[in-house]
Motif scaffolding. Structure first.
Motif, mmCIF file in Angstrom:
data_model
loop_
_atom_site.group_PDB
_atom_site.id
_atom_site.type_symbol
_atom_site.label_atom_id
_atom_site.label_comp_id
_atom_site.label_asym_id
_atom_site.label_seq_id
_atom_site.Cartn_x
_atom_site.Cartn_y
_atom_site.Cartn_z
ATOM 1 N N GLU A 1 0.832 -1.200 0.000
ATOM 2 C CA GLU A 1 0.000 0.000 0.000
ATOM 3 C C GLU A 1 0.871 1.257 0.000
ATOM 4 O OE1 GLU A 1 -2.004 -1.203 3.488
ATOM 5 O OE2 GLU A 1 -3.703 -2.108 2.439
ATOM 6 N N VAL B 1 -4.127 4.304 1.176
ATOM 7 C CA VAL B 1 -4.381 3.219 0.226
ATOM 8 C C VAL B 1 -4.762 1.971 1.025
ATOM 9 C CG1 VAL B 1 -3.401 1.705 -1.536
ATOM 10 C CG2 VAL B 1 -2.788 4.138 -1.500
ATOM 11 N N GLN B 2 -5.830 1.333 0.614
ATOM 12 C CA GLN B 2 -6.284 0.111 1.283
ATOM 13 C C GLN B 2 -6.493 -0.980 0.252
ATOM 14 O OE1 GLN B 2 -10.116 0.467 3.176
ATOM 15 N NE2 GLN B 2 -10.102 -1.642 3.952
#
Length: 521
Positions: free
Chosen positions: A481, A501-502
């Motif tokens: 990520e 960010v996932q």
């Protein structure tokens, strides 16, 4: 003055008259001719009239992509009533709301499965609705009815009806269909579509896709028929030109590819996630060359199509995806990329014949500046709805001087082609700067590890909102990520790139295949 009728049921009856033995629907091993489909619709019309349904009454329908949907849809129209198609995922309380709000007098519902008990939710919703008096259960042929009470069997009562019926004449401005909006804010509203709205939109295939009844297309029906896109472009559009519909009750990519091969499908329409699914399902066992040789038209709508999917599909299938645009309130088609012309990736094309589009500000004033100016799309033409059913104030807010405001933000190039920037409600405001999720999504889709992505705004103490990317990675990728965030930082302005960010295994989708961003926040 009574204007000439353009009862939408004509798209079926006219083709049944011209091509009675041509295949109208293929479902599994079942082939239904136009003659047989028209007769089935006549039986539904006779049933409704025998139960006291009058011209102008509303009749609800909950059914997945099955031949029953189509015969009941056209039977309701033949009887002079208006169709209220309902999402098959609605729960009992939601069903009751829709029946009550639409003033439905009768209701047809498919029984469903243990995993999706459509009939049970429908029956409970019907019982909670005071004024809907007729309920017909379309039995699935599986286990006996396990719910409370004993709803009337559709198969039993419709079989007793005559197969001939004289279609009830309707004024072209009478209501044909009431399509309920998704209701992301407040209660869902019913968009009232006139017969001429729906009929003219279906006939647009001549200009949009070079549709020709002498060389009919075979359409794969994966878009839900209760939704405007599938209903108009596939069902009504196919019948208007004597085409054949191959039905898939629920989209599944590998079986969709098999149906395309088995039936030499020439016309495919879907939302972006469906194209993503088809590309992901291609392997050495799929005869891509034959798929590509058969496919004449690939149409996309519902949400923005990522440029990377556009490119991959053209590389594999040799067909340019034609992007279109519209809403339930516009029947639905408002614009489309011109058939036979070089693609402009990311563009939703130009207004269809008989329709105008422009960009406006919040106060309805028109934006007439250069190609970089962004405004809200407004639409005027034969496709614009009558209004929201029983909601004059909401109608007045949405329609001004014949112009309907869409809620979608776009820009227009020097040639008049429109490009969706984003939904106005999806725009992220970070530190006072406008961030359009689609722009960020397009960049992230270029990363070799990204399979699918949705960009949203999440609350932030000092910036108001922060940019977040929810990503489905490609199998086997070791990208982290943090690495993806750093990669995007090099390619996007400081206020645009996702600090958060996932990675997820899958993204939530609506029943029509759109990414459900409100569940990601």
């Amino acid at each position: 003055m009574h204007r000439p009728t353009r009862n939408v049921s004509r798209v079926l009856t006219d083709s049944a008259s011209r091509y009675p033995e041509r295949a109208a629907i293929v479902f599994g091993d079942e082939l239904i001719t136009y003659r047989a489909l028209d007769a089935a619709a006549n039986q539904v019309a006779n049933l409704l009239v025998s139960r006291g349904i009058q011209p102008g009454d509303k009749v609800a329908l909950s059914c997945p992509n099955l031949p029953h949907f189509t015969s009941i849809y056209f039977g309701i129209l033949k009887a002079g009533a208006a169709v209220v198609p309902l999402n098959v995922l609605l729960k009992a309380r939601e069903v009751a709301y829709h029946l009550t709000d639409s003033d439905a007098k009768a209701y047809f519902a498919f029984e469903g499965t243990p995993e999706l008990p459509i009939g049970q939710a429908a029956w409970e919703g019907f019982q909670a609705s005071a004024d809907c008096t007729e309920f017909f259960l379309i039995e699935s042929g599986g286990a006996p009815w396990a719910g409370d009470g004993a709803p009337e069997s559709y198969a039993s009562v419709v079989a007793e009806q005559p197969v001939t019926f004289r279609t009830v004449g309707r004024d072209e401005d009478d209501t044909a269909v009431v399509l309920y909006t998704s209701g992301t804010t407040g209660h869902p509203k019913g968009a009232e579509l006139r017969h001429r709205n729906v009929y003219d939109n279906a006939l647009a295939g001549t200009d949009l896709f070079a549709s020709d009844p002498e060389h009919p297309d075979t359409y794969l029906c994966v878009l839900p028929l209760f939704h405007a896109f599938g209903q108009t472009v596939i069902q009504n559009g196919a019948f208007a030109f004597g085409g054949t519909i191959v039905m898939q009750p629920r989209f599944e990519a590998r079986s969709a590819l098999r149906l395309m091969l088995d039936h030499d499908v020439t016309f495919f329409a879907g939302v972006p996630t469906m194209y993503w699914g088809l590309l992901a399902a291609l392997d050495d066992t799929v005869d891509v060359a034959r798929l590509a040789a058969n496919l004449r038209v690939a149409a996309a709508g519902g949400s923005a199509l990522p440029a990377e999917i556009h490119k991959q599909f053209e590389d594999r299938f040799g067909v340019t995806i034609l992007e279109g645009y519209g809403l339930s309130e516009t029947s639905p088609i408002a614009s489309f990329s011109p058939f036979g012309e070089a693609s402009r990736v990311g563009s939703i094309g130009v207004p269809i014949p008989g329709v105008e589009m422009k960009l406006i500000r919040d106060d309805w004033s028109e934006i007439t500046g250069g190609a970089d100016e962004i405004g809200e799309i407004a639409i005027k033409g034969h496709n614009v709805m009558k209004g929201y059913y029983k909601r004059p104030e909401a109608t007045a807010e949405a329609i001004h001087g014949g112009w309907f405001r869409s809620g979608d933000l776009a820009r227009r190039d020097e040639d008049g082609f429109y490009y969706i920037v984003d939904r106005s409600k999806d725009m992220i405001i970070r530190g006072g700067f406008n961030v359009y999720p689609r722009e960020v999504e397009e960049v992230l889709m270029e990363h070799p590890a990204v399979s699918l992505v949705a960009v949203i705004g999440v609350p932030h103490e000092s910036h108001g909102q922060e940019v977040k990317a929810v990503v489905v990675k490609k199998a086997g990728s070791g990208t982290t990520e943090e690495e993806l965030a750093a990669w995007s930082k090099e390619r996007l302005a400081a206020y645009k790139y996702p600090r958060v960010v996932q990675f997820v295994d899958e993204l939530p989708l609506t029943s029509t295949g759109k990414i459900l961003k409100r569940e990601l926040a």
